[in-house]
Motif scaffolding. Structure first.
Motif, PDB file in Angstrom:
ATOM      1  N   SER A  26     -21.610   1.783 -39.513  1.00  0.00           N
ATOM      2  CA  SER A  26     -22.963   2.073 -40.007  1.00  0.00           C
ATOM      3  C   SER A  26     -23.545   0.895 -40.779  1.00  0.00           C
ATOM      4  O   SER A  26     -24.738   0.615 -40.676  1.00  0.00           O
ATOM      5  N   GLY A  27     -22.720   0.186 -41.527  1.00  0.00           N
ATOM      6  CA  GLY A  27     -23.192  -0.951 -42.310  1.00  0.00           C
ATOM      7  C   GLY A  27     -23.708  -2.098 -41.462  1.00  0.00           C
ATOM      8  O   GLY A  27     -24.531  -2.892 -41.914  1.00  0.00           O
ATOM      9  N   ARG A  28     -23.251  -2.182 -40.235  1.00  0.00           N
ATOM     10  CA  ARG A  28     -23.693  -3.260 -39.336  1.00  0.00           C
ATOM     11  C   ARG A  28     -24.628  -2.760 -38.240  1.00  0.00           C
ATOM     12  O   ARG A  28     -24.985  -3.492 -37.336  1.00  0.00           O
ATOM     13  N   GLY A  29     -25.001  -1.489 -38.321  1.00  0.00           N
ATOM     14  CA  GLY A  29     -25.944  -0.926 -37.365  1.00  0.00           C
ATOM     15  C   GLY A  29     -25.357  -0.638 -35.993  1.00  0.00           C
ATOM     16  O   GLY A  29     -26.088  -0.555 -35.015  1.00  0.00           O
ATOM     17  N   TYR A  30     -24.044  -0.455 -35.899  1.00  0.00           N
ATOM     18  CA  TYR A  30     -23.403  -0.116 -34.633  1.00  0.00           C
ATOM     19  C   TYR A  30     -23.381   1.407 -34.478  1.00  0.00           C
ATOM     20  O   TYR A  30     -23.138   2.122 -35.445  1.00  0.00           O
ATOM     21  N   ASN A  31     -23.613   1.869 -33.285  1.00  0.00           N
ATOM     22  CA  ASN A  31     -23.600   3.307 -33.021  1.00  0.00           C
ATOM     23  C   ASN A  31     -22.213   3.751 -32.560  1.00  0.00           C
ATOM     24  O   ASN A  31     -21.500   2.988 -31.911  1.00  0.00           O
ATOM     25  N   ILE A  32     -21.861   4.975 -32.882  1.00  0.00           N
ATOM     26  CA  ILE A  32     -20.620   5.577 -32.394  1.00  0.00           C
ATOM     27  C   ILE A  32     -21.021   6.740 -31.493  1.00  0.00           C
ATOM     28  O   ILE A  32     -21.657   7.692 -31.956  1.00  0.00           O
ATOM     29  N   GLU A  33     -20.658   6.654 -30.215  1.00  0.00           N
ATOM     30  CA  GLU A  33     -20.950   7.732 -29.264  1.00  0.00           C
ATOM     31  C   GLU A  33     -19.977   8.893 -29.439  1.00  0.00           C
ATOM     32  O   GLU A  33     -20.362  10.036 -29.345  1.00  0.00           O
ATOM     33  N   SER A  34     -18.684   8.581 -29.601  1.00  0.00           N
ATOM     34  CA  SER A  34     -17.700   9.625 -29.895  1.00  0.00           C
ATOM     35  C   SER A  34     -16.588   9.030 -30.738  1.00  0.00           C
ATOM     36  O   SER A  34     -16.344   7.822 -30.719  1.00  0.00           O
ATOM     37  N   LEU A  35     -15.923   9.929 -31.472  1.00  0.00           N
ATOM     38  CA  LEU A  35     -14.890   9.514 -32.405  1.00  0.00           C
ATOM     39  C   LEU A  35     -13.842  10.616 -32.468  1.00  0.00           C
ATOM     40  O   LEU A  35     -14.173  11.774 -32.713  1.00  0.00           O
ATOM     41  N   THR A  36     -12.594  10.258 -32.189  1.00  0.00           N
ATOM     42  CA  THR A  36     -11.496  11.218 -32.334  1.00  0.00           C
ATOM     43  C   THR A  36     -10.406  10.576 -33.179  1.00  0.00           C
ATOM     44  O   THR A  36     -10.163   9.375 -33.090  1.00  0.00           O
ATOM     45  N   VAL A  37      -9.773  11.395 -33.991  1.00  0.00           N
ATOM     46  CA  VAL A  37      -8.720  10.915 -34.890  1.00  0.00           C
ATOM     47  C   VAL A  37      -7.637  11.974 -34.971  1.00  0.00           C
ATOM     48  O   VAL A  37      -7.936  13.161 -35.108  1.00  0.00           O
ATOM     49  N   ALA A  38      -6.385  11.535 -34.890  1.00  0.00           N
ATOM     50  CA  ALA A  38      -5.261  12.454 -35.073  1.00  0.00           C
ATOM     51  C   ALA A  38      -4.010  11.653 -35.398  1.00  0.00           C
ATOM     52  O   ALA A  38      -3.885  10.480 -35.015  1.00  0.00           O
ATOM     53  N   PRO A  39      -3.068  12.277 -36.114  1.00  0.00           N
ATOM     54  CA  PRO A  39      -1.802  11.604 -36.382  1.00  0.00           C
ATOM     55  C   PRO A  39      -1.047  11.324 -35.075  1.00  0.00           C
ATOM     56  O   PRO A  39      -1.196  12.064 -34.100  1.00  0.00           O
ATOM     57  N   THR A  40      -0.245  10.278 -35.080  1.00  0.00           N
ATOM     58  CA  THR A  40       0.594   9.958 -33.932  1.00  0.00           C
ATOM     59  C   THR A  40       1.899  10.746 -34.057  1.00  0.00           C
ATOM     60  O   THR A  40       2.055  11.555 -34.973  1.00  0.00           O
ATOM     61  N   ILE A  41       2.848  10.477 -33.191  1.00  0.00           N
ATOM     62  CA  ILE A  41       4.156  11.134 -33.257  1.00  0.00           C
ATOM     63  C   ILE A  41       4.837  10.822 -34.587  1.00  0.00           C
ATOM     64  O   ILE A  41       5.574  11.620 -35.132  1.00  0.00           O
ATOM     65  N   ASP A  42       4.558   9.646 -35.130  1.00  0.00           N
ATOM     66  CA  ASP A  42       5.033   9.251 -36.455  1.00  0.00           C
ATOM     67  C   ASP A  42       3.874   9.515 -37.422  1.00  0.00           C
ATOM     68  O   ASP A  42       2.875   8.795 -37.410  1.00  0.00           O
ATOM     69  N   SER A  43       3.980  10.537 -38.236  1.00  0.00           N
ATOM     70  CA  SER A  43       2.854  11.012 -39.040  1.00  0.00           C
ATOM     71  C   SER A  43       2.353  10.027 -40.099  1.00  0.00           C
ATOM     72  O   SER A  43       1.353  10.299 -40.747  1.00  0.00           O
ATOM     73  N   ILE A  44       3.019   8.898 -40.266  1.00  0.00           N
ATOM     74  CA  ILE A  44       2.481   7.911 -41.213  1.00  0.00           C
ATOM     75  C   ILE A  44       1.361   7.082 -40.585  1.00  0.00           C
ATOM     76  O   ILE A  44       0.706   6.310 -41.260  1.00  0.00           O
ATOM     77  N   TYR A  45       1.147   7.255 -39.277  1.00  0.00           N
ATOM     78  CA  TYR A  45       0.075   6.556 -38.557  1.00  0.00           C
ATOM     79  C   TYR A  45      -0.869   7.563 -37.917  1.00  0.00           C
ATOM     80  O   TYR A  45      -0.481   8.675 -37.570  1.00  0.00           O
ATOM     81  N   SER A  46      -2.110   7.150 -37.727  1.00  0.00           N
ATOM     82  CA  SER A  46      -3.092   7.921 -36.964  1.00  0.00           C
ATOM     83  C   SER A  46      -3.711   7.011 -35.920  1.00  0.00           C
ATOM     84  O   SER A  46      -3.780   5.787 -36.104  1.00  0.00           O
ATOM     85  N   ARG A  47      -4.158   7.625 -34.838  1.00  0.00           N
ATOM     86  CA  ARG A  47      -4.860   6.897 -33.782  1.00  0.00           C
ATOM     87  C   ARG A  47      -6.333   7.295 -33.848  1.00  0.00           C
ATOM     88  O   ARG A  47      -6.674   8.471 -33.852  1.00  0.00           O
ATOM     89  N   VAL A  48      -7.198   6.306 -33.922  1.00  0.00           N
ATOM     90  CA  VAL A  48      -8.638   6.505 -33.932  1.00  0.00           C
ATOM     91  C   VAL A  48      -9.161   5.972 -32.604  1.00  0.00           C
ATOM     92  O   VAL A  48      -8.894   4.819 -32.248  1.00  0.00           O
ATOM     93  N   THR A  49      -9.880   6.816 -31.865  1.00  0.00           N
ATOM     94  CA  THR A  49     -10.483   6.378 -30.606  1.00  0.00           C
ATOM     95  C   THR A  49     -11.988   6.430 -30.784  1.00  0.00           C
ATOM     96  O   THR A  49     -12.552   7.480 -31.113  1.00  0.00           O
ATOM     97  N   ILE A  50     -12.628   5.284 -30.592  1.00  0.00           N
ATOM     98  CA  ILE A  50     -14.061   5.148 -30.815  1.00  0.00           C
ATOM     99  C   ILE A  50     -14.719   4.723 -29.505  1.00  0.00           C
ATOM    100  O   ILE A  50     -14.266   3.775 -28.856  1.00  0.00           O
ATOM    101  N   VAL A  51     -15.793   5.414 -29.138  1.00  0.00           N
ATOM    102  CA  VAL A  51     -16.603   4.991 -28.005  1.00  0.00           C
ATOM    103  C   VAL A  51     -17.922   4.507 -28.579  1.00  0.00           C
ATOM    104  O   VAL A  51     -18.586   5.222 -29.342  1.00  0.00           O
ATOM    105  N   THR A  52     -18.277   3.269 -28.245  1.00  0.00           N
ATOM    106  CA  THR A  52     -19.485   2.675 -28.799  1.00  0.00           C
ATOM    107  C   THR A  52     -20.208   1.853 -27.727  1.00  0.00           C
ATOM    108  O   THR A  52     -19.571   1.168 -26.931  1.00  0.00           O
TER     109      THR A  52
END
Length: 176
Positions: A26-52
């Motif tokens: 948002s600070g750079r004026g980029y749009n996000i079409e979709s955004l998904t986030v969830a922990p990976t198999i190792d719960s100390i990490y998450s995967r963020v998938t962004i479509v822009t």
């Protein structure tokens, strides 16, 4: 011309990470079409998938800027290699008794799944790539769509194509 790109970001699973990523866009004026986030198999990490939507130069800048964020571990532009992409759509449709057979045929051909039926309102789940979900929605539009929600895209590289990832932690250990 701006086309949609899918960016996969592996992050430390900590408070405020998503906020930092969204603020970067948002600070750079980029749009996000979709955004998904969830922990990976190792719960100390998450995967963020962004479509822009952006051109190649902007995507390169986005990836570089994401990689500068402290909790970010890996960034990949999945649009440049072969990736598997998937999303889910839930659609509530009004179906009369006369339309039921035709509707059920379309659902079966699309390999969709009826999740609920009440008062001639069918809730259908369709999953697959973005095109499959959108095509199915267009096919059943004439029946009367009451509500339509999508999960947003999740994606993963095919085979062992992790070479497209920039791994900040590996870079740091190489320089030390």
């Amino acid at each position: 011309m701006a086309i949609n790109h899918t960016i996969s970001v592996l992050v430390s699973n900590e408070v405020g990470v998503l906020s930092r990523i969204v603020d970067l866009f948002s600070g750079r004026g980029y749009n996000i079409e979709s955004l998904t986030v969830a922990p990976t198999i190792d719960s100390i990490y998450s995967r963020v998938t962004i479509v822009t939507p952006a051109d190649e130069d902007v995507i390169e800048q986005i990836c570089k800027q994401l990689n500068r964020l402290i909790p970010v571990i890996k960034v990949a532009n999945l649009s440049i290699g072969e990736a598997l992409e998937y999303e889910i759509g839930l659609i509530k449709v009004s179906v009369s008794d006369e339309q039921r057979a035709e509707f059920m045929n379309i659902v079966a051909q699309a390999q969709a799944c009826i999740m609920d039926v009440s008062d001639k309102i069918y809730t259908v789940k369709i999953d697959g790539d973005e095109k499959k979900v959108q095509t199915f929605a267009e096919l059943i539009r004439p029946f009367g769509i009451k509500e339509f929600v999508r999960s947003g895209k999740v994606a993963i590289t095919k085979n062992n194509q992790f070479s497209t990832f920039r791994n900040k932690k590996e870079e740091l250990t190489k320089t030390v």
